[in-house]
Enzyme design. Sequence first.
Site, PDB file in Angstrom:
ATOM      1  N   CYS A   1       5.684  -0.507  -1.610  1.00  0.00           N
ATOM      2  CA  CYS A   1       5.713   0.865  -2.218  1.00  0.00           C
ATOM      3  C   CYS A   1       5.923   1.770  -0.910  1.00  0.00           C
ATOM      4  O   CYS A   1       5.033   1.486   0.089  1.00  0.00           O
ATOM      5  CB  CYS A   1       4.390   1.117  -3.051  1.00  0.00           C
ATOM      6  SG  CYS A   1       4.024   2.678  -3.319  1.00  0.00           S
TER       7      CYS A   1
ATOM      8  N   CYS B   1      12.112   5.210  -2.110  1.00  0.00           N
ATOM      9  CA  CYS B   1      11.120   4.952  -3.123  1.00  0.00           C
ATOM     10  C   CYS B   1      11.697   3.624  -3.691  1.00  0.00           C
ATOM     11  O   CYS B   1      12.813   3.583  -4.299  1.00  0.00           O
ATOM     12  CB  CYS B   1      10.852   6.154  -4.025  1.00  0.00           C
ATOM     13  SG  CYS B   1       9.734   5.731  -5.415  1.00  0.00           S
TER      14      CYS B   1
HETATM   15  N1  DGL Z   1       7.406   3.021  -5.750  1.00  0.00           N
HETATM   16  C1  DGL Z   1       6.607   3.852  -5.135  1.00  0.00           C
HETATM   17  C2  DGL Z   1       7.317   4.253  -3.590  1.00  0.00           C
HETATM   18  O1  DGL Z   1       8.105   3.409  -2.989  1.00  0.00           O
HETATM   19  C3  DGL Z   1       5.581   4.678  -5.656  1.00  0.00           C
HETATM   20  C4  DGL Z   1       6.184   5.871  -6.401  1.00  0.00           C
HETATM   21  C5  DGL Z   1       4.934   6.621  -7.007  1.00  0.00           C
HETATM   22  O2  DGL Z   1       4.095   5.887  -7.607  1.00  0.00           O
HETATM   23  O3  DGL Z   1       5.155   7.963  -6.861  1.00  0.00           O
HETATM   24  O4  DGL Z   1       7.020   5.295  -3.121  1.00  0.00           O
END
Ligand code: DGL
Length: 259
Positions: free
Chosen positions: A74, A183
């Site tokens: 993440c 993301c």
């Molecule tokens: N998949 C995540 C990222 O890479 C988190 C996105 C989220 O929960 O807002 O930032």
Amino acid sequence: MKNTNPIGLFDSGIGGTTIWQEINKRMPNENTVFLADQKNAPYGTQTKEAILALSHKNVKHLVDQGCKIVVVACNTATTNAIDELRASFSIPIIGIEPAIKPASLLTKTSTIGVLATKGTITSDLFTAKLKLYPNVKIIEQIGYNLVTLIESGKLESQEIKDLLKRYLIPMVEQGMDTLVLGCTHYPYLKPIIKSIIPDDILIIDSGEAVAKHTQKILEQNNLLNDSITPGTCIFYSNVDTTVLKTFIPSHHLVREIQF
Ligand code: DGL
């Protein structure tokens, strides 16, 4: 620590499975445990303190399960919490950040776009990284609402298409020739993104690089699993797993638990 212990990964939800896919492709014999903290998704709209507390809780859970390494799958958690996580836990912790460095090397127009969450774009770590590329124009765009829509399984919806058009077309108009997906949820949007932006714009994410780096760190720590059979992969979510299951090969175990 035994080399058969699992690699742990976590994300606010489904997005981190794009990183799990790269890790599983590169190291199919590794056992993995994946935590999808969907009860608390999205992370990207929360404060640094909240993201830190959630990330800490997730890593603790993975450590308690005996993970030999944790991959923060993440960008939002990495850019807001990686230093604190590394200071709090003794096992190696791998982070993921928007791939600005490769993009800055590949761009021909010296103009790159970064699509990421508010939490990533406003983080100190990301802001500091931008300063390393004074000769590249970096167009930042927050992907408002995209994670929530992906989490509800609405990948093909008109709503997502309209939002992406609103975010991406101005970036194209400003001369972007390389788009960074900052993301881990966004690689699932690639087919729609491709239908919106010109074919010659490069789309890059950090998945493969993170898997490569994880392998290198395991190797350096003598923790690579030398088993010759495919690893066991378990996916945990703290909400109903119906949507998550649709993103995971059906032979893997997906369970709802509290964490
Ligand atoms: N998949 C995540 C990222 O890479 C988190 C996105 C989220 O929960 O807002 O930032």
